[in-house]
Structure formats: structure tokens, C-alpha cells
Design a protein around this motif. Structure first.
Motif, PDB file in Angstrom:
ATOM      1  N   VAL A  98      -8.867  22.330   7.380  1.00  0.00           N
ATOM      2  CA  VAL A  98      -8.233  22.373   6.293  1.00  0.00           C
ATOM      3  C   VAL A  98      -7.899  21.093   5.645  1.00  0.00           C
ATOM      4  N   LEU A  99      -7.594  20.327   6.443  1.00  0.00           N
ATOM      5  CA  LEU A  99      -7.109  18.816   5.974  1.00  0.00           C
ATOM      6  C   LEU A  99      -8.329  18.215   5.746  1.00  0.00           C
ATOM      7  N   ASN A 100      -9.247  18.361   4.771  1.00  0.00           N
ATOM      8  CA  ASN A 100     -10.630  17.707   4.670  1.00  0.00           C
ATOM      9  C   ASN A 100     -10.535  17.177   3.060  1.00  0.00           C
ATOM     10  N   SER A 101      -9.384  17.021   2.544  1.00  0.00           N
ATOM     11  CA  SER A 101      -9.154  16.272   1.163  1.00  0.00           C
ATOM     12  C   SER A 101      -9.173  14.917   1.319  1.00  0.00           C
ATOM     13  N   PRO A 102      -9.293  14.296   0.227  1.00  0.00           N
ATOM     14  CA  PRO A 102      -9.316  12.616   0.162  1.00  0.00           C
ATOM     15  C   PRO A 102      -7.887  12.144   0.609  1.00  0.00           C
ATOM     16  N   MET A 103      -6.749  12.622   0.187  1.00  0.00           N
ATOM     17  CA  MET A 103      -5.583  12.488   0.564  1.00  0.00           C
ATOM     18  C   MET A 103      -5.244  12.193   2.138  1.00  0.00           C
ATOM     19  N   TYR A 104      -5.880  13.389   2.867  1.00  0.00           N
ATOM     20  CA  TYR A 104      -5.928  13.241   4.335  1.00  0.00           C
ATOM     21  C   TYR A 104      -6.483  12.315   4.998  1.00  0.00           C
ATOM     22  N   PHE A 105      -7.775  12.119   4.235  1.00  0.00           N
ATOM     23  CA  PHE A 105      -8.802  11.039   4.721  1.00  0.00           C
ATOM     24  C   PHE A 105      -7.837   9.749   4.567  1.00  0.00           C
ATOM     25  N   PHE A 106      -7.353   9.312   3.681  1.00  0.00           N
ATOM     26  CA  PHE A 106      -6.698   8.175   3.453  1.00  0.00           C
ATOM     27  C   PHE A 106      -5.739   7.950   4.446  1.00  0.00           C
ATOM     28  N   LEU A 107      -4.832   9.177   4.697  1.00  0.00           N
ATOM     29  CA  LEU A 107      -3.629   9.438   5.262  1.00  0.00           C
ATOM     30  C   LEU A 107      -3.845   9.167   6.912  1.00  0.00           C
ATOM     31  N   SER A 108      -5.044   9.413   7.381  1.00  0.00           N
ATOM     32  CA  SER A 108      -5.515   9.186   8.824  1.00  0.00           C
ATOM     33  C   SER A 108      -5.863   7.768   9.028  1.00  0.00           C
ATOM     34  N   TYR A 109      -6.384   6.980   8.103  1.00  0.00           N
ATOM     35  CA  TYR A 109      -6.638   5.376   8.049  1.00  0.00           C
ATOM     36  C   TYR A 109      -5.290   4.962   7.941  1.00  0.00           C
ATOM     37  N   LEU A 110      -4.393   5.310   7.297  1.00  0.00           N
ATOM     38  CA  LEU A 110      -2.923   4.971   7.256  1.00  0.00           C
ATOM     39  C   LEU A 110      -2.277   4.897   8.321  1.00  0.00           C
ATOM     40  N   SER A 111      -2.358   6.103   8.998  1.00  0.00           N
ATOM     41  CA  SER A 111      -1.833   6.149  10.423  1.00  0.00           C
ATOM     42  C   SER A 111      -2.551   5.157  11.397  1.00  0.00           C
ATOM     43  N   PHE A 112      -3.641   4.910  11.449  1.00  0.00           N
ATOM     44  CA  PHE A 112      -4.327   4.204  12.188  1.00  0.00           C
ATOM     45  C   PHE A 112      -3.735   2.512  12.017  1.00  0.00           C
ATOM     46  N   VAL A 113      -3.559   2.226  10.720  1.00  0.00           N
ATOM     47  CA  VAL A 113      -3.289   0.913  10.377  1.00  0.00           C
ATOM     48  C   VAL A 113      -1.901   0.674  10.813  1.00  0.00           C
ATOM     49  N   ASP A 114      -1.108   1.792  10.703  1.00  0.00           N
ATOM     50  CA  ASP A 114       0.413   1.720  11.405  1.00  0.00           C
ATOM     51  C   ASP A 114       0.539   1.251  12.712  1.00  0.00           C
ATOM     52  N   ILE A 115      -0.401   2.099  13.308  1.00  0.00           N
ATOM     53  CA  ILE A 115      -0.446   1.852  15.065  1.00  0.00           C
ATOM     54  C   ILE A 115      -0.671   0.288  15.155  1.00  0.00           C
ATOM     55  N   CYS A 116      -1.899  -0.040  14.368  1.00  0.00           N
ATOM     56  CA  CYS A 116      -2.205  -1.663  14.644  1.00  0.00           C
ATOM     57  C   CYS A 116      -1.099  -2.613  14.178  1.00  0.00           C
ATOM     58  N   TYR A 117      -0.623  -2.193  12.963  1.00  0.00           N
ATOM     59  CA  TYR A 117       0.626  -3.241  12.437  1.00  0.00           C
ATOM     60  C   TYR A 117       1.635  -3.218  13.274  1.00  0.00           C
ATOM     61  N   SER A 118       2.164  -2.233  13.995  1.00  0.00           N
ATOM     62  CA  SER A 118       3.229  -2.175  14.795  1.00  0.00           C
ATOM     63  C   SER A 118       2.807  -3.164  16.063  1.00  0.00           C
ATOM     64  N   SER A 119       1.676  -2.646  16.687  1.00  0.00           N
ATOM     65  CA  SER A 119       1.108  -3.395  17.962  1.00  0.00           C
ATOM     66  C   SER A 119       0.883  -4.773  17.935  1.00  0.00           C
ATOM     67  N   ILE A 149      -3.255  14.497 -10.254  1.00  0.00           N
ATOM     68  CA  ILE A 149      -2.135  15.030 -11.157  1.00  0.00           C
ATOM     69  C   ILE A 149      -2.567  14.752 -12.825  1.00  0.00           C
ATOM     70  N   CYS A 150      -3.076  13.581 -12.923  1.00  0.00           N
ATOM     71  CA  CYS A 150      -3.487  13.355 -14.550  1.00  0.00           C
ATOM     72  C   CYS A 150      -4.888  13.680 -14.964  1.00  0.00           C
ATOM     73  N   LYS A 151      -5.871  13.832 -13.926  1.00  0.00           N
ATOM     74  CA  LYS A 151      -7.244  14.256 -14.282  1.00  0.00           C
ATOM     75  C   LYS A 151      -7.627  15.138 -13.434  1.00  0.00           C
ATOM     76  N   PRO A 152      -7.191  16.216 -13.134  1.00  0.00           N
ATOM     77  CA  PRO A 152      -7.485  17.464 -12.318  1.00  0.00           C
ATOM     78  C   PRO A 152      -8.960  17.910 -12.410  1.00  0.00           C
ATOM     79  N   LEU A 153      -9.392  17.826 -13.772  1.00  0.00           N
ATOM     80  CA  LEU A 153     -10.763  18.442 -13.665  1.00  0.00           C
ATOM     81  C   LEU A 153     -11.830  17.252 -13.316  1.00  0.00           C
ATOM     82  N   HIS A 154     -11.480  16.083 -13.280  1.00  0.00           N
ATOM     83  CA  HIS A 154     -12.473  15.110 -12.897  1.00  0.00           C
ATOM     84  C   HIS A 154     -12.334  14.572 -11.493  1.00  0.00           C
ATOM     85  N   TYR A 155     -11.211  15.277 -10.774  1.00  0.00           N
ATOM     86  CA  TYR A 155     -10.754  14.804  -9.555  1.00  0.00           C
ATOM     87  C   TYR A 155     -12.183  14.901  -8.517  1.00  0.00           C
TER      88      TYR A 155
END
Length: 274
Positions: free
Chosen positions: A45-66, A117-123
């Protein structure tokens, strides 16, 4: 040849308490962000671009804290907190690298929300899979370029004075991120009240993360340039506390992520029974 880190406190009893506390924080950071990464990777289900970016953000958070947390935790157990010149420069480089990459990813996620939000038809046309991958690569490259410039400028400075360090911190411009949300808020004026609520609900988690991450930075750099004892605690807040809160913010306010975590847990239990 080396620096002496003064740490958060010179009180030995507090150091023991901080050791346990920050060790717990670091474990939560790693496990919480790993949970987000694994859930997004194996969820259908979580296959949208937002979750794609979120997974990388979580990885960077681990690295940044480490980059900083293990050194901070280990220093609670020693009396003389020394750090080699090479180790200090390496930590500086990695802190800027992962910190800047994280800011680029937060900016990209803001842009992603703006398009949704602003360009849903072109998303779907704009945020296609290959484009998301290129954006993430560009974020890593941008973080590297920023960091290499910072480290090249730093190593050419003269280091012949006092070697005691009472604070550490790195910053980067976040104007693009603010502009993205200004555009979103202005565009919402043409939407219905229902559209307003939906848009703000969509951005709420991300806006919360941005405020928590940049709030301490704004506090530090808008005040007069004088020694301030609270600076170290402010830096620790967004270095350790913010990466720990990110998984909670994105899961507790997101039913899709919570349902995906439940399904992943059920699947693991089913496989374990078999």
C-alpha cells in the motif's frame, strides 16, 4: 593533534544518568526508523512518492544520529573526553553531509506535497518513479557538495589555540522549504473549506517535523552571538530527539502506516507459526 570535548555536564552522577538515557534514545532512533524503512519496503500500500521519500528520510536520520550519538554516549563513561583531529574533521564532514541531505529531503517532501495539493491532475506525471529516484540522488549529491566545501574551508584554518570544544553545530539554508509551504498556503485560498482541512491534514506530520527540526536552529542563530549554556542542549535536541520523534509523528498521525505495520506484524507472526 586532538580536541577535548567538555560534554553536556561535568557531574559524574548526571553522566551516568545521561548514559542510560541517551543510549535508550539512540536505540529507539535506530529501531523506530528501521521499522519505518522495513514497513514501506514490504508494504503493498505504501508505494506513493511520499513514502518513498520518507524511507530515505528515516535512513538519513539513522546516519545523522549515528555520527554524533555514539561519541556522546561513550564520553559519559570517560573522564577525559578527547577526540583526534582527524576524527573531529570526519565527524564534521559526515554531520554536514547527512544534515544537509536531510534538509534537501525535507524540501523535496514539501515540493511533493505542493504538487499533490496544488496540481493533483499532474501529480502522477510529474512524480513518476524514475523522477523520485533522481531527486533522491540529487539530494545526496547536494549534501556531499555542501559538506566537501565546508570541510575544505575548515581544514585550512589555523588550529593552534585552545583545543577545548564546548559545543558543536552545523546549519544550512532552508529558504526553499519555507517558500514551498508559502505557495501551498496561498494556493489553498482558492479551495473549499473541506479542501483546506484535507490539505492541512496531509501536511500536518511533515510541518511538525520541519518545525521541530528547524526551531532550535532558528533559536540559536537569531539570538546575539554570545556563549549560552543552553546551546548544547538545543543542539542535542535536534540531533537526537528529533530523529527519535520522526517515526512516532509519521506513524501516529497516519492510518496507512499504522495499518501497514499491523499487517507486517501479522505476516511475520503467521510465518513464525508455520
Amino acid at each position: 593533534m586532538e580536541f577535548v570535548l567538555l560534554g553536556l555536564t561535568q557531574n559524574q552522577e548526571l553522566q551516568r544518568v545521561y548514559f542510560v538515557l541517551f543510549l535508550l534514545f539512540y536505540v529507539v532512533i535506530v529501531l523506530g526508523n528501521l521499522l519505518i524503512i522495513v514497513t514501506i519496503k514490504y508494504s503493498e500500500v505504501l508505494n506513493s512518492p511520499m513514502y518513498f521519500f520518507l524511507s530515505y528520510l528515516s535512513f538519513v536520520d539513522i546516519c545523522y544520529s549515528s555520527v554524533r550519538a555514539p561519541q556522546l554516549i561513550a564520553d559519559f563513561l570517560v573522564v577525559r573526553k578527547t577526540f583526534s583531529f582527524g576524527g573531529c574533521m570526519a565527524q564534521l564532514f559526515l554531520s554536514h553531509f547527512f544534515g544537509c541531505t536531510k534538509i534537501f529531503l525535507l524540501t523535496v517532501m514539501a515540493y511533493n506535497r505542493y504538487i499533490a495539493i496544488c496540481k493533483p491532475l499532474h501529480y502522477t506525471i510529474i512524480m513518476i518513479g524514475c523522477m523520485c529516484g533522481r531527486i533522491v540522488v540529487a539530494s545526496w549529491v547536494g549534501g556531499f557538495m555542501h559538506s566537501i566545501v565546508q570541510i575544505l574551508l575548515t581544514i585550512h584554518l589555523p588550529f593552534c589555540g585552545p583545543n577545548e570544544i564546548d559545543h558543536y553545530f552545523c546549519d544550512v539554508c532552508f529558504v526553499v522549504l519555507i517558500m514551498s509551504y508559502v505557495i501551498i498556503l496561498v494556493s489553498l485560498r482558492t479551495h473549499s473549506s473541506k479542501g483546506h482541512r484535507k490539505a492541512l491534514s496531509t501536511c500536518a506530520s511533515h510541518i511538525t517535523v520541519v518545525i521541530i527540526f528547524f526551531g532550535p536552529c532558528i533559536f540559536k542563530y537569531l539570538r546575539p552571538s554570545t556563549t549560552f549554556s543552553e546551546d548544547k542542549m538545543v543542539a542535542v535536541f535536534y540531533t537526537i530527539i528529533t530523529p527519535m520523534l520522526n517515526p512516532l509523528i509519521y506513524t501516529l498521525r497516519n492510518e496507512e502506516v499504522k495499518n501497514a505495520i499491523r499487517k507486517l506484524g501479522s505476516r511475520k507472526m503467521t510465518l513464525g507459526v508455520k
